[in-house]
Structure formats: structure tokens, C-alpha cells
Design a protein around this motif. Sequence first.
Motif, PDB file in Angstrom:
ATOM      1  N   UNK A 112       0.815  -1.225   0.000  1.00  0.00           N
ATOM      2  CA  UNK A 112       0.000   0.000   0.000  1.00  0.00           C
ATOM      3  C   UNK A 112       0.847   1.272   0.000  1.00  0.00           C
ATOM      4  N   UNK A 113       2.013   1.243   0.651  1.00  0.00           N
ATOM      5  CA  UNK A 113       2.864   2.446   0.670  1.00  0.00           C
ATOM      6  C   UNK A 113       3.329   2.810  -0.736  1.00  0.00           C
ATOM      7  N   UNK A 114       3.654   1.800  -1.536  1.00  0.00           N
ATOM      8  CA  UNK A 114       4.095   2.061  -2.907  1.00  0.00           C
ATOM      9  C   UNK A 114       2.925   2.447  -3.806  1.00  0.00           C
ATOM     10  N   UNK A 115       1.835   1.710  -3.706  1.00  0.00           N
ATOM     11  CA  UNK A 115       0.694   1.958  -4.580  1.00  0.00           C
ATOM     12  C   UNK A 115      -0.007   3.280  -4.276  1.00  0.00           C
ATOM     13  N   UNK A 116       0.091   3.732  -3.029  1.00  0.00           N
ATOM     14  CA  UNK A 116      -0.575   4.980  -2.632  1.00  0.00           C
ATOM     15  C   UNK A 116       0.419   6.097  -2.345  1.00  0.00           C
ATOM     16  N   UNK A 117       1.590   6.002  -2.942  1.00  0.00           N
ATOM     17  CA  UNK A 117       2.606   7.048  -2.752  1.00  0.00           C
ATOM     18  C   UNK A 117       2.046   8.404  -3.166  1.00  0.00           C
ATOM     19  N   UNK A 118       2.123   9.361  -2.265  1.00  0.00           N
ATOM     20  CA  UNK A 118       1.603  10.698  -2.528  1.00  0.00           C
ATOM     21  C   UNK A 118       0.125  10.848  -2.237  1.00  0.00           C
ATOM     22  N   UNK A 119      -0.566   9.742  -1.971  1.00  0.00           N
ATOM     23  CA  UNK A 119      -2.002   9.800  -1.703  1.00  0.00           C
ATOM     24  C   UNK A 119      -2.287   9.747  -0.208  1.00  0.00           C
ATOM     25  N   UNK A 135      -9.639  15.053  -0.795  1.00  0.00           N
ATOM     26  CA  UNK A 135     -10.683  14.208  -1.392  1.00  0.00           C
ATOM     27  C   UNK A 135     -10.070  13.263  -2.417  1.00  0.00           C
ATOM     28  N   UNK A 136      -9.162  13.775  -3.217  1.00  0.00           N
ATOM     29  CA  UNK A 136      -8.496  12.930  -4.211  1.00  0.00           C
ATOM     30  C   UNK A 136      -7.735  11.790  -3.531  1.00  0.00           C
ATOM     31  N   UNK A 137      -7.044  12.106  -2.443  1.00  0.00           N
ATOM     32  CA  UNK A 137      -6.304  11.082  -1.700  1.00  0.00           C
ATOM     33  C   UNK A 137      -7.247  10.020  -1.144  1.00  0.00           C
ATOM     34  N   UNK A 138      -8.339  10.460  -0.547  1.00  0.00           N
ATOM     35  CA  UNK A 138      -9.282   9.516   0.040  1.00  0.00           C
ATOM     36  C   UNK A 138      -9.901   8.616  -1.025  1.00  0.00           C
ATOM     37  N   UNK A 139     -10.237   9.183  -2.156  1.00  0.00           N
ATOM     38  CA  UNK A 139     -10.823   8.383  -3.227  1.00  0.00           C
ATOM     39  C   UNK A 139      -9.829   7.357  -3.758  1.00  0.00           C
ATOM     40  N   UNK A 140      -8.562   7.751  -3.874  1.00  0.00           N
ATOM     41  CA  UNK A 140      -7.534   6.807  -4.332  1.00  0.00           C
ATOM     42  C   UNK A 140      -7.354   5.675  -3.330  1.00  0.00           C
ATOM     43  N   UNK A 141      -7.368   6.000  -2.039  1.00  0.00           N
ATOM     44  CA  UNK A 141      -7.232   4.971  -1.015  1.00  0.00           C
ATOM     45  C   UNK A 141      -8.438   4.031  -1.030  1.00  0.00           C
ATOM     46  N   UNK A 142      -9.617   4.597  -1.114  1.00  0.00           N
ATOM     47  CA  UNK A 142     -10.844   3.799  -1.169  1.00  0.00           C
ATOM     48  C   UNK A 142     -10.785   2.830  -2.346  1.00  0.00           C
ATOM     49  N   UNK A 143     -10.432   3.338  -3.525  1.00  0.00           N
ATOM     50  CA  UNK A 143     -10.414   2.508  -4.725  1.00  0.00           C
ATOM     51  C   UNK A 143      -9.388   1.383  -4.614  1.00  0.00           C
ATOM     52  N   UNK A 144      -8.230   1.683  -4.069  1.00  0.00           N
ATOM     53  CA  UNK A 144      -7.199   0.657  -3.864  1.00  0.00           C
ATOM     54  C   UNK A 144      -7.732  -0.453  -2.957  1.00  0.00           C
TER      55      UNK A 144
END
Length: 395
Positions: free
Chosen positions: A341-348, A372-381
Amino acid sequence: MNNKSIKLYERVQLFSGGGSRFGYYLGSYAALVAHDLTPDMIIGTCGGSLSAYLVNLAPDPRDLQALMCSRELYRTIAAIRHVAPDEANKRLKMRYMTSALNRWRLSKQQGNGQRQQQADSYGQLLDELQQLAMFRIDDEARWLDELSSFASSENGSRQSNANTPEIAIIASRLYQAPVDGLYNEKLTLQELLFAPPRFEHSASNLTDEKLRSPAQAFANERIHPSVKVETQWDFAPVVRASMADMYYLPPTHITALGWCLGGVINLTPIELACQLGDSVFAETKAGYDSWLAAPAIQRVFGFDPNERLAAVHGYQPMEVSSHTNTASEKHRLHWLPFADNAQQLAGQNVQKRFNIKQMTVELIHSNYDGFVQQMQAQWQYGYQRTADYIQQHNL
């Protein structure tokens, strides 16, 4: 384990850590709900305790996604900040850096390194954790108030129902055992389990013996063997206690329990989850870094967290059937693939930056749109990884 034991829950999900990437737990939970696998219980630790609280406020994924992207949650996260320049003098900042380097040096020593890393007394460790914590929370007493108010106003007509997961949260405390009416100076830390009310009458079903802390096997001189179970508690102080990891947030005081600190004492409570649920959804986790995280945990809790993590990932729950004498097919431990998750969500997520001039680790919060963009990226992952797992295993 008793082969006739009856589990309290059909499905248990672990929210074990996450830090500022806590949003992927919410997406994972939503994927389980979408596939008729709604967990009956969620156990939250550290950053995962905040995610568990959000699910408690908004168990319907549509409401949960709205809460996750709300300005109220944005302000809650933005209230976590680094120590301002006027809150810590240069001497204290130097002490933090020196202490961090010393923890790393001692972690590399063999043999007696672990003993040397442990603080000498309750008072010394409490002072160290209070003084050297890098971050603070503005207006702590009201920190989570906006979230509960938002959930109440948005979901006023929603009633708790059978599909609302029960919540348990893990933290720890600095524990002083009374000896002849006085407090012993020998430092012990104790795992805390903040559990639903039904545990008050069901805890005896968890194990044949007393509920025991798995970390005690790795640090028997530092960790109290028994877990203290609390069934009457409020979310705000308990979430804060679970998130109070060493050298990040300072310990917090709960009147009936004393000084409390983070859930990292049992970050992935796999043994507890498998005692409670027929099916358990846990996450694979990356190892602890050897520069800061592992030495800090070893300093405070007295055990190597990577050894504990290896035991977690190697855990094999075996429930023997009285008829076939084989592992029960009903009891399944599902490892959701989140170790990257740290790699896939880098910057999020919330970013950290070392300020050489101020000698502080700064937290860089995005503006609301970025949040909001960060949260949506985390949710989708979290959603996609969980949905893929469900499809691959025909759940």
C-alpha cells in the motif's frame, strides 16, 4: 482450542494500522458489503481505529464514502500537526534526534541490545514519550466531535441494524502493579482491548485460560501477560489512545486506566480475530523499517516487531472437527494483499518533510480538494484489492 467452541461472530475484519492511508480499509469494507460478506465485527488498531470509528458512524458504504470525503473529516485529519517551532526548544529537538540515532545503534547490537534499549522506569519512559513526540492534535478534547455531528445530521433516520458491525479497538497502557499497597517502579506495559458490551459475559469463551497478549511471548519482562478488557468506553479517547504510537503522538490519559499509548503492542491481532470469527479478513503487511519504526517499538515495548509480524503472517488457525479430525472448512483466514500500500498509494496521504533548519519532521496536509483525491484513491485501492481477492477465491 476447544473443538466445540462457538464463535461469537461469523466474520471479523482487521483494520490494523494504516496511518494516514487509513482510507483503504473503508474501501475494503465496502467491497465486503457489496459481495454479501459484511463483517460482524471490526477490530481496529492505530490508524485503523479511526477507520473503525468511521464505519461505526456510517456503516452503509454510500454514507461512509460521503463521510470519508467530508470537510469534517478533512479538518479532523488536518488537526494532526507537527510541533510548532515555539513549542520545543533546540535542545529538545537535538534530544529527539540523538535518541533516534541511539535507538538505531542499539538495535544493531546483539545479545544485550534489547535490555539496553528499555527505559529504566515508568516515570522515565513516560517523560520520554511525552517530550519527544513529534506531532500533536489541536483541541484534543473535541477532536472527533465534528465527525459524530456530521454523521448524525446526514444519517438521522438511520437506525443501527443487524448489518452494523460491532467495533473493538486495541491500545496499551503504562501499567504499575501495586506491591504491598505501593506502586512498583518496575515498568510493565499492558494490552488493552476495548470491546463491545457482550464481551462482559462472553470473554470466558475466548480462550480456555485468561486472554493473553501475544506480544508477551516476545518481551516477557516488559509486556503484561493478560489483556485488560474494557466494555464501557467512549470512542474519542479510545481512538486517540490507539493512535498514540511512540514518538509520534504523546501518551494520553484515561482516568480509569492511566497513561495509554498505541495499538502497535498488537498491531495485527490475528489470534484474537480467529478466536472470535468463523472467517477472518486480515491484511498482509510490509516489514517495519530498520531505521526508525523497528528500533522505536523495540525501545518502548521490548520486542522486535518484525519477529512478531513473521509470527502473524505464519499463523495457522486450526479448528479440529470432532467427526473428521481435519481442519474445519468453515473457519477461513483470508489474507488481503495490502503489503504494497505504501508504494501503490505514494503521494495519496499526508506527507512528511524533514526541516533541517527547525530540526522537525513536518506534516504537509493537502488542501480540501487534494484530500478528497487522496481519500478516493485509497478507497479505490482497498475496494479493488478486496474485490479481486473475493473473485479469485470464489467467496
